[in-house]
Design a protein around this motif. Structure first.
Motif, mmCIF file in Angstrom:
data_model
loop_
_atom_site.group_PDB
_atom_site.id
_atom_site.type_symbol
_atom_site.label_atom_id
_atom_site.label_comp_id
_atom_site.label_asym_id
_atom_site.label_seq_id
_atom_site.Cartn_x
_atom_site.Cartn_y
_atom_site.Cartn_z
ATOM 1 N N GLN A 88 0.824 -1.202 0.000
ATOM 2 C CA GLN A 88 0.000 0.000 0.000
ATOM 3 C C GLN A 88 0.867 1.264 0.000
ATOM 4 O O GLN A 88 0.612 2.211 -0.754
ATOM 5 N N MET A 89 1.894 1.290 0.833
ATOM 6 C CA MET A 89 2.769 2.459 0.894
ATOM 7 C C MET A 89 3.586 2.605 -0.395
ATOM 8 O O MET A 89 3.831 3.723 -0.869
ATOM 9 N N LYS A 90 3.973 1.486 -0.972
ATOM 10 C CA LYS A 90 4.685 1.527 -2.251
ATOM 11 C C LYS A 90 3.795 2.126 -3.328
ATOM 12 O O LYS A 90 4.251 2.932 -4.153
ATOM 13 N N TYR A 91 2.510 1.764 -3.313
ATOM 14 C CA TYR A 91 1.568 2.329 -4.284
ATOM 15 C C TYR A 91 1.477 3.849 -4.124
ATOM 16 O O TYR A 91 1.487 4.588 -5.120
ATOM 17 N N LEU A 92 1.370 4.321 -2.887
ATOM 18 C CA LEU A 92 1.307 5.762 -2.658
ATOM 19 C C LEU A 92 2.548 6.457 -3.215
ATOM 20 O O LEU A 92 2.446 7.494 -3.877
ATOM 21 N N LYS A 93 3.706 5.870 -2.941
ATOM 22 C CA LYS A 93 4.964 6.483 -3.387
ATOM 23 C C LYS A 93 5.067 6.501 -4.909
ATOM 24 O O LYS A 93 5.412 7.537 -5.505
ATOM 25 N N GLU A 94 4.776 5.396 -5.526
ATOM 26 C CA GLU A 94 4.966 5.283 -6.972
ATOM 27 C C GLU A 94 3.924 6.061 -7.763
ATOM 28 O O GLU A 94 4.137 6.349 -8.945
ATOM 29 N N ASN A 95 2.822 6.416 -7.133
ATOM 30 C CA ASN A 95 1.759 7.134 -7.838
ATOM 31 C C ASN A 95 1.639 8.594 -7.424
ATOM 32 O O ASN A 95 0.626 9.243 -7.691
ATOM 33 N N GLY A 96 2.688 9.114 -6.804
ATOM 34 C CA GLY A 96 2.782 10.554 -6.577
ATOM 35 C C GLY A 96 1.953 11.109 -5.442
ATOM 36 O O GLY A 96 1.689 12.318 -5.409
ATOM 37 N N TYR A 97 1.545 10.272 -4.497
ATOM 38 C CA TYR A 97 0.810 10.793 -3.347
ATOM 39 C C TYR A 97 1.784 11.409 -2.353
ATOM 40 O O TYR A 97 2.878 10.889 -2.141
ATOM 41 N N ARG A 98 1.376 12.519 -1.748
ATOM 42 C CA ARG A 98 2.185 13.171 -0.719
ATOM 43 C C ARG A 98 1.444 13.095 0.607
ATOM 44 O O ARG A 98 0.262 13.461 0.684
ATOM 45 N N VAL A 99 2.115 12.594 1.638
ATOM 46 C CA VAL A 99 1.492 12.428 2.945
ATOM 47 C C VAL A 99 1.630 13.718 3.747
ATOM 48 O O VAL A 99 2.733 14.254 3.889
ATOM 49 N N ILE A 100 0.509 14.211 4.268
ATOM 50 C CA ILE A 100 0.513 15.423 5.077
ATOM 51 C C ILE A 100 0.134 15.071 6.517
ATOM 52 O O ILE A 100 -0.350 13.981 6.805
ATOM 53 N N GLY A 101 0.368 16.030 7.414
ATOM 54 C CA GLY A 101 0.005 15.872 8.811
ATOM 55 C C GLY A 101 -1.118 16.814 9.190
ATOM 56 O O GLY A 101 -1.636 17.561 8.352
ATOM 57 N N PRO A 102 -1.506 16.822 10.463
ATOM 58 C CA PRO A 102 -2.638 17.653 10.880
ATOM 59 C C PRO A 102 -2.395 19.150 10.759
ATOM 60 O O PRO A 102 -3.339 19.913 10.553
ATOM 61 N N GLU A 103 -1.128 19.600 10.852
ATOM 62 C CA GLU A 103 -0.863 21.033 10.692
ATOM 63 C C GLU A 103 -1.215 21.488 9.283
ATOM 64 O O GLU A 103 -1.866 22.527 9.098
ATOM 65 N N GLU A 104 -0.784 20.700 8.285
ATOM 66 C CA GLU A 104 -1.096 21.039 6.898
ATOM 67 C C GLU A 104 -2.600 20.927 6.627
ATOM 68 O O GLU A 104 -3.174 21.748 5.909
ATOM 69 N N LEU A 105 -3.217 19.911 7.211
ATOM 70 C CA LEU A 105 -4.662 19.756 7.034
ATOM 71 C C LEU A 105 -5.406 20.955 7.618
ATOM 72 O O LEU A 105 -6.347 21.472 7.006
ATOM 73 N N LEU A 106 -4.969 21.425 8.787
ATOM 74 C CA LEU A 106 -5.623 22.573 9.411
ATOM 75 C C LEU A 106 -5.463 23.821 8.559
ATOM 76 O O LEU A 106 -6.414 24.607 8.399
ATOM 77 N N ASP A 107 -4.276 24.031 7.997
ATOM 78 C CA ASP A 107 -4.068 25.183 7.103
ATOM 79 C C ASP A 107 -5.020 25.123 5.911
ATOM 80 O O ASP A 107 -5.553 26.142 5.467
ATOM 81 N N PHE A 108 -5.230 23.928 5.387
ATOM 82 C CA PHE A 108 -6.142 23.723 4.255
ATOM 83 C C PHE A 108 -7.582 24.013 4.675
ATOM 84 O O PHE A 108 -8.312 24.734 3.984
ATOM 85 N N LEU A 109 -8.004 23.480 5.824
ATOM 86 C CA LEU A 109 -9.367 23.683 6.298
ATOM 87 C C LEU A 109 -9.648 25.142 6.633
ATOM 88 O O LEU A 109 -10.777 25.623 6.505
ATOM 89 N N ASP A 110 -8.618 25.845 7.097
ATOM 90 C CA ASP A 110 -8.757 27.270 7.423
ATOM 91 C C ASP A 110 -8.559 28.165 6.203
ATOM 92 O O ASP A 110 -8.568 29.388 6.329
ATOM 93 N N TYR A 111 -8.344 27.556 5.042
ATOM 94 C CA TYR A 111 -8.143 28.289 3.784
ATOM 95 C C TYR A 111 -6.941 29.239 3.880
ATOM 96 O O TYR A 111 -6.954 30.355 3.393
ATOM 97 N N ARG A 112 -5.871 28.754 4.560
ATOM 98 C CA ARG A 112 -4.657 29.565 4.692
ATOM 99 C C ARG A 112 -3.590 29.186 3.679
ATOM 100 O O ARG A 112 -2.882 30.051 3.167
ATOM 101 N N LYS A 113 -3.453 27.877 3.424
ATOM 102 C CA LYS A 113 -2.400 27.417 2.532
ATOM 103 C C LYS A 113 -2.908 26.285 1.646
ATOM 104 O O LYS A 113 -3.751 25.488 2.059
ATOM 105 N N ALA A 114 -2.359 26.234 0.447
ATOM 106 C CA ALA A 114 -2.645 25.102 -0.433
ATOM 107 C C ALA A 114 -1.861 23.882 0.035
ATOM 108 O O ALA A 114 -0.840 24.000 0.709
#
Length: 266
Positions: free
Chosen positions: A63-89
């Motif tokens: 599963q993790m190999k699939y994410l890596k090979e298909n260009g997925y980027r893993v984010i954490g809750p700080e990045e998710l919060l910035d997205f939800l608050d419409y602060r950062k892409a």
């Protein structure tokens, strides 16, 4: 942002690379639809499993190999919060990996696999389980994982169902239990890991309006459920959806990775 702005052929000798100077499209909206963030939920890992809540090591590696090979980027809750608050892409193919409870198999099995592919995860621990046996992670394990880029969130103190009173509880006792499970768990994690814990995972994904309100009052900024689906920037930060990864076939896993919701705006 640089990767998303340029074609792959830009990253070759002698080619020009475009460097974006400002954040554009913080909500991931296009005329064809909008970005969503899938959040994967795991519990424990083993070389051989006998429960849907256990993920075999070889399957997790695929599963993790699939994410890596298909260009997925893993984010954490700080990045998710910035997205939800419409602060950062966030990256176009952003996904979040979460693991509940605090089993030591996260450290022994999942951590090496995640590190192999350059990923980190968000871990939700409940206080009463930390260090209780050889099957549980210790605070030292959690400190090490935090140093490696993992984020440690709260999963309450005792992992009890917060959505309803116990048979022996009156309203006062129920409220006291909720405050302990929510407020005290944050206080302990904040102290042990020297952080301001921003994310809470409702035990069993269950909650009511009182639980949601207390989670906000405790100082959490995000709370996650186990309701299936993705999360656009306009999602309610206290009812964030997650997909429990209970099946082991790759087709079903890939179906959980939807990062864009079609919604023609023309």
């Amino acid at each position: 942002m640089i990767e998303d702005t340029n074609p792959e052929t830009a990253f070759l000798p002698g080619r020009f690379v475009v460097i974006p100077l400002k954040i554009a499209n913080r909500g991931g909206i296009t005329e064809k639809g909008y970005q969503t963030v899938p959040i994967l939920c795991y519990h424990r890992f083993a070389n051989s499993c006998d429960s849907p809540l256990c993920m075999p090591a070889d399957v997790f590696d695929r599963q993790m190999k699939y994410l890596k090979e298909n260009g997925y980027r893993v984010i954490g809750p700080e990045e998710l919060l910035d997205f939800l608050d419409y602060r950062k892409a966030i990256p176009k193919n952003a996904v979040m990996i979460t693991v509940d409870d605090g089993y030591r198999s996260v450290y022994n099995i999942a951590y090496p696999i995640l590190k192999k592919y350059g990923f980190a995860a968000t871990l939700f621990i409940y206080i009463d389980y930390v260090g209780v046996s050889s099957k549980a992670m210790t605070w030292d394990h959690l400190r090490e994982l935090k140093q490696e880029g993992f984020y440690i969130g709260s999963h309450s103190v005792a992992h009890s169902d917060l959505s309803k009173k116990k048979e022996t509880e009156d309203d006062k006792a129920y409220l006291a239990r909720l405050k302990k499970e929510i407020f005290r768990s944050k206080e302990i994690i904040d102290h042990e890991l020297d952080q301001d814990t921003l994310i809470f995972s409702y035990p069993f994904g269950r909650r009511n309006q009182t639980v949601i309100s207390l989670s906000r009052q405790a100082g959490f900024k995000i709370a996650v459920t186990v309701d299936r689906g993705g999360n656009p920037f306009f999602a309610d930060p206290f009812t964030i959806r997650r997909d429990q990864v209970l099946k082991r076939d790759m087709k079903r896993f890939v179906s959980r990775l939807k990062t864009f919701q079609s919604y023609p705006l023309k």
